[in-house]
Design a protein around this motif. Sequence first.
Motif, PDB file in Angstrom:
ATOM      1  N   LYS A 465       0.879  -1.224  -0.036  1.00 53.59           N
ATOM      2  CA  LYS A 465      -0.151  -0.067  -0.087  1.00 53.59           C
ATOM      3  C   LYS A 465       0.920   1.223  -0.089  1.00 53.59           C
ATOM      4  CE  LYS A 465      -3.876  -2.328   2.493  1.00 53.59           C
ATOM      5  NZ  LYS A 465      -3.225  -3.818   2.290  1.00 53.59           N
ATOM      6  N   ASN A 466       2.199   0.982   0.138  1.00 55.24           N
ATOM      7  CA  ASN A 466       2.904   2.197   0.028  1.00 55.24           C
ATOM      8  C   ASN A 466       2.584   3.213   1.022  1.00 55.24           C
ATOM      9  OD1 ASN A 466       5.184   3.539  -0.836  1.00 55.24           O
ATOM     10  ND2 ASN A 466       4.001   4.899  -2.162  1.00 55.24           N
ATOM     11  N   GLN A 467       2.548   2.684   2.403  1.00 55.97           N
ATOM     12  CA  GLN A 467       2.274   3.430   3.507  1.00 55.97           C
ATOM     13  C   GLN A 467       2.876   2.967   5.164  1.00 55.97           C
ATOM     14  OE1 GLN A 467      -2.013   3.967   2.849  1.00 55.97           O
ATOM     15  NE2 GLN A 467      -2.600   2.549   4.493  1.00 55.97           N
ATOM     16  N   LYS A 468       2.813   3.988   5.919  1.00 56.85           N
ATOM     17  CA  LYS A 468       3.088   3.188   7.215  1.00 56.85           C
ATOM     18  C   LYS A 468       1.637   3.023   8.007  1.00 56.85           C
ATOM     19  CE  LYS A 468       5.924   4.409  11.335  1.00 56.85           C
ATOM     20  NZ  LYS A 468       4.942   4.355  12.361  1.00 56.85           N
ATOM     21  N   PRO A 469       1.549   1.896   8.483  1.00 51.73           N
ATOM     22  CA  PRO A 469       0.233   1.799   9.258  1.00 51.73           C
ATOM     23  C   PRO A 469       0.267   2.628  10.471  1.00 51.73           C
ATOM     24  CG  PRO A 469       1.292  -0.299   8.701  1.00 51.73           C
ATOM     25  CD  PRO A 469       2.368   0.762   8.439  1.00 51.73           C
ATOM     26  N   ALA A 470      -1.078   2.977  10.627  1.00 51.09           N
ATOM     27  CA  ALA A 470      -1.314   3.811  11.893  1.00 51.09           C
ATOM     28  C   ALA A 470      -2.659   3.689  12.564  1.00 51.09           C
ATOM     29  CB  ALA A 470      -0.775   5.407  11.644  1.00 51.09           C
ATOM     30  N   VAL A 471      -2.918   4.046  13.964  1.00 54.94           N
ATOM     31  CA  VAL A 471      -4.185   4.011  14.470  1.00 54.94           C
ATOM     32  C   VAL A 471      -4.418   5.620  14.949  1.00 54.94           C
ATOM     33  CG1 VAL A 471      -5.797   3.473  16.020  1.00 54.94           C
ATOM     34  CG2 VAL A 471      -4.398   1.581  15.034  1.00 54.94           C
ATOM     35  N   LEU A 472      -5.332   6.289  14.312  1.00 50.96           N
ATOM     36  CA  LEU A 472      -5.351   7.750  14.741  1.00 50.96           C
ATOM     37  C   LEU A 472      -6.661   7.759  15.551  1.00 50.96           C
ATOM     38  CD1 LEU A 472      -5.345   9.735  11.378  1.00 50.96           C
ATOM     39  CD2 LEU A 472      -3.875   9.734  13.254  1.00 50.96           C
ATOM     40  N   TRP A 473      -6.313   7.681  17.092  1.00 49.29           N
ATOM     41  CA  TRP A 473      -7.476   7.409  17.996  1.00 49.29           C
ATOM     42  C   TRP A 473      -7.897   8.889  18.599  1.00 49.29           C
ATOM     43  CZ3 TRP A 473      -8.737   2.693  19.599  1.00 49.29           C
ATOM     44  CH2 TRP A 473      -9.752   2.511  20.731  1.00 49.29           C
ATOM     45  N   PHE A 474      -9.377   9.175  18.035  1.00 49.69           N
ATOM     46  CA  PHE A 474      -9.770  10.268  18.349  1.00 49.69           C
ATOM     47  C   PHE A 474     -10.519  10.146  19.864  1.00 49.69           C
ATOM     48  CE2 PHE A 474      -8.862  10.984  14.199  1.00 49.69           C
ATOM     49  CZ  PHE A 474      -9.168  12.399  13.972  1.00 49.69           C
ATOM     50  N   THR A 475     -10.355  11.036  20.626  1.00 51.75           N
ATOM     51  CA  THR A 475     -10.831  10.832  22.101  1.00 51.75           C
ATOM     52  C   THR A 475     -11.462  12.257  22.390  1.00 51.75           C
ATOM     53  OG1 THR A 475     -10.560  10.219  24.319  1.00 51.75           O
ATOM     54  CG2 THR A 475      -8.902  10.998  23.256  1.00 51.75           C
ATOM     55  N   GLY A 476     -12.556  12.274  23.146  1.00 48.46           N
ATOM     56  CA  GLY A 476     -13.075  13.556  23.481  1.00 48.46           C
ATOM     57  C   GLY A 476     -14.619  13.211  24.027  1.00 48.46           C
ATOM     58  N   LEU A 477     -15.102  14.553  24.704  1.00 50.27           N
ATOM     59  CA  LEU A 477     -16.573  14.360  25.005  1.00 50.27           C
ATOM     60  C   LEU A 477     -17.605  14.170  24.064  1.00 50.27           C
ATOM     61  CD1 LEU A 477     -16.346  17.028  27.507  1.00 50.27           C
ATOM     62  CD2 LEU A 477     -16.632  14.591  28.308  1.00 50.27           C
ATOM     63  N   SER A 478     -18.536  13.810  24.444  1.00 47.51           N
ATOM     64  CA  SER A 478     -19.553  13.447  23.435  1.00 47.51           C
ATOM     65  C   SER A 478     -20.104  14.857  23.065  1.00 47.51           C
ATOM     66  CB  SER A 478     -21.022  12.700  24.065  1.00 47.51           C
ATOM     67  OG  SER A 478     -22.191  12.658  23.506  1.00 47.51           O
ATOM     68  N   THR A 500      -7.607   3.870   4.016  1.00 44.14           N
ATOM     69  CA  THR A 500      -8.005   4.015   5.426  1.00 44.14           C
ATOM     70  C   THR A 500      -9.080   3.158   5.695  1.00 44.14           C
ATOM     71  OG1 THR A 500      -9.243   5.858   4.494  1.00 44.14           O
ATOM     72  CG2 THR A 500      -6.958   6.494   5.135  1.00 44.14           C
ATOM     73  N   PHE A 501      -9.540   3.312   6.942  1.00 35.09           N
ATOM     74  CA  PHE A 501     -10.785   2.695   7.275  1.00 35.09           C
ATOM     75  C   PHE A 501     -11.391   3.416   8.568  1.00 35.09           C
ATOM     76  CE2 PHE A 501     -14.190   0.211   8.983  1.00 35.09           C
ATOM     77  CZ  PHE A 501     -14.858  -0.457   7.835  1.00 35.09           C
ATOM     78  N   LEU A 502     -12.473   3.808   8.617  1.00 33.87           N
ATOM     79  CA  LEU A 502     -12.901   4.609   9.871  1.00 33.87           C
ATOM     80  C   LEU A 502     -13.850   3.609  10.758  1.00 33.87           C
ATOM     81  CD1 LEU A 502     -13.413   7.344  11.627  1.00 33.87           C
ATOM     82  CD2 LEU A 502     -15.108   7.825   9.793  1.00 33.87           C
ATOM     83  N   LEU A 503     -13.428   3.675  12.100  1.00 33.67           N
ATOM     84  CA  LEU A 503     -14.226   3.057  12.886  1.00 33.67           C
ATOM     85  C   LEU A 503     -15.111   4.043  13.810  1.00 33.67           C
ATOM     86  CD1 LEU A 503     -11.655   0.142  14.098  1.00 33.67           C
ATOM     87  CD2 LEU A 503     -13.935  -0.160  12.753  1.00 33.67           C
ATOM     88  N   ASP A 504     -16.235   4.020  13.861  1.00 27.89           N
ATOM     89  CA  ASP A 504     -17.135   5.046  14.430  1.00 27.89           C
ATOM     90  C   ASP A 504     -17.775   4.427  15.825  1.00 27.89           C
ATOM     91  OD1 ASP A 504     -18.287   7.914  14.764  1.00 27.89           O
ATOM     92  OD2 ASP A 504     -19.881   6.714  14.843  1.00 27.89           O
ATOM     93  N   VAL A 544      -5.869   3.290  10.308  1.00 33.33           N
ATOM     94  CA  VAL A 544      -7.265   3.255  11.040  1.00 33.33           C
ATOM     95  C   VAL A 544      -7.480   4.516  11.773  1.00 33.33           C
ATOM     96  CG1 VAL A 544      -8.763   1.764  12.520  1.00 33.33           C
ATOM     97  CG2 VAL A 544      -6.702   0.861  11.184  1.00 33.33           C
ATOM     98  N   ILE A 545      -8.825   4.989  11.570  1.00 29.87           N
ATOM     99  CA  ILE A 545      -9.085   6.294  12.262  1.00 29.87           C
ATOM    100  C   ILE A 545     -10.569   5.539  13.340  1.00 29.87           C
ATOM    101  CG2 ILE A 545     -10.076   8.592  11.915  1.00 29.87           C
ATOM    102  CD1 ILE A 545      -8.976   8.404   8.966  1.00 29.87           C
ATOM    103  N   THR A 546     -10.101   6.149  14.345  1.00 31.23           N
ATOM    104  CA  THR A 546     -11.272   5.785  15.315  1.00 31.23           C
ATOM    105  C   THR A 546     -11.839   6.897  16.009  1.00 31.23           C
ATOM    106  OG1 THR A 546     -10.096   5.252  17.257  1.00 31.23           O
ATOM    107  CG2 THR A 546     -10.067   3.559  15.822  1.00 31.23           C
TER     108      THR A 546
END
Length: 643
Positions: A465-478, A500-504, A544-546
């Motif tokens: 995929k010519n990219q470095k894997p990563a997990v972007l972990w979004f955190t914060g209040l509702s 990419t893939f987004l886990l909501d 991965v984006i969460t």
Amino acid sequence: MSDAPDTIYKTDALIAEDIESYLELHQNKGLLRFITCGSVDDGKSTLIGRLLYDSKMIFEDQLAALEADSKRVGTQGQEIDFALLVDGLAAEREQGITIDVAYRFFSTEKRKFIVADTPGHEQYTRNMVTGASTADLAVILVDARKGVLVQTRRHSYLAHLIGIKHLVLAVNKMDLVDYDQETFDRIVADYRAFATSIGIEDFTAIPLSGFKGDNITAAPSANTPWYTGPSLIQHLETVEIADQAAQARAFRMPVQWVNRPNLDFRGFAGLIAGGSVKPGDPVRIVPSGKTSTVQRIVAMDGDLEEAVAGQSVTLTLADEVDCSRGDVIAAADEPPQSADQFEATLVWMSEDALIPGRGYWLKLAAQTVTATVAEPKYEIDVNSLEHLAAKTLGLNAIGIAEVTTDRAITFEPYAQSRQLGGFILIDKLTNATVAAGMIHFCLRRAQNVHWQALEVGREAHAALKNQKPAVLWFTGLSGSGKSTIANLVEKKLHAAGRHTFLLDGDNVRHGLNKDLGFTEADRIENIRRVGEVAKLMADAGLIVITAFISPFRAERELVRSMLPDGEFVEVFIDTPLEVAEERDVKGLYKKARAGELKNFTGIDSPYERPENPEIRVDTTRSTPEQAAELIAARLLGEWAPDL
């Protein structure tokens, strides 16, 4: 010249020889660790004080201070209050009770001793467990006037649970019942009935008086002519100590340190937990399974021909095998087990209750791993020995639960080895010890499930995929804007050609986590599952984006620990509660304020702010578009300041 016998006068050389012999005698004496325990005011501290006094282990200045303190505190006619030798805390002296564990050292001609005076109050059960964890023997005190009490049973059960093989039933204060044999026999019979019910096969019963000194030292008491057994000190001097039993087992040495002072020496240092070892013995490194033979046994005074359980040594091996801290060097033909799932007894020692599914540090010998505890199978009522249903464990509770570690550890059942079967759990955030544990056995599924070697690894997936894997972990209040910003970030990365893939959070609860609610335990399990999915996706080479509230630091750190360094990127969407509540896009805050929505983060459930996030976004100062631009730029390797 005097005609007096030669033995009266000694040369300096002879005196030096006597001193050397004396020091050698005391240096080579065995060491017995024991505890005193029982109910409140059974006389534990007085007994230890009497032992110290009678063994001449009190200095003159200590004795003078003790006499002064005894007069000040008041001892009902007694010249010396021996309990003051042990009750060191001001609160203990004021209340006349023991709170902390007090350790004292003394010796006789036959043996050295370390004694722990443990508290009798139920609220200090964790202190008693701490004192008992290294003891070879327990002295269970009973007040002759009161007989066997609830706390007597509790401490006996704990001593047996922790694996103390030798128990002494010390029926104290016999002077207050006129040294009556019937009273003593009745107490022994009552205790024997209880002891048998919990699996205690044998104990030694001694009638004594800490106040008067009856049956404590070597001389039998004239007040108990009907008692023909040993005095307390005689029993302590002759009972078998743990090291003697450990030497009969197979060889085990947990590696505490790899000693490499120069290129010509590589040794493995540790305390031998069981058995014995000699140069030339075949050994196996666990868990790797590599084998070698012992070349040298290095000690402080030189090489040894043999080393046994209880000795700290450095071993050198004949082969250059991979061995590091936490590994166990063992007898080649009788290695210990390795597994990552166990059934264990837990003694909970924290005021904060167990949270099933939360990651704790588990420390066993020199091994430290991440561990999670499942919901307890049951809690044990120590007073009645009933098995009680339990979803968690509170302070001083004892329960049976399954423990899972993030990698296999080397162990033996606690019944076989304290060193390789006993562990502690440590809170990852506070570093406080929260529990002591004893492994029963590994679970069968831990032995039947193995890692399958894969031909195409995560590096190959990422390269394709010519990219470095990563997990972007979004955190914060509702209502902070996590999902909005996460969507924008994915669009920008997709436009830049990234996979990419987004886990909501809401989307995942419709499927994978639809069985979970919003209790603290369910929130933790929710994040654990998402973390495992994110890890698998990162292994596939994806970014991965969460977007999850993920309110607890411990669970965010658990996910971080699943991934290689640098692949977990914590993105804190920093929005004040009042701002998030003003937005209230889904109307959740309104319901929570009205009491219609329980365990809502920020209202009646806490949110633990990230302390050192990789990226922080203040949504009161930036738009979602600006925030997404910053995050995408960071991930694409472009410098951008926090907003």
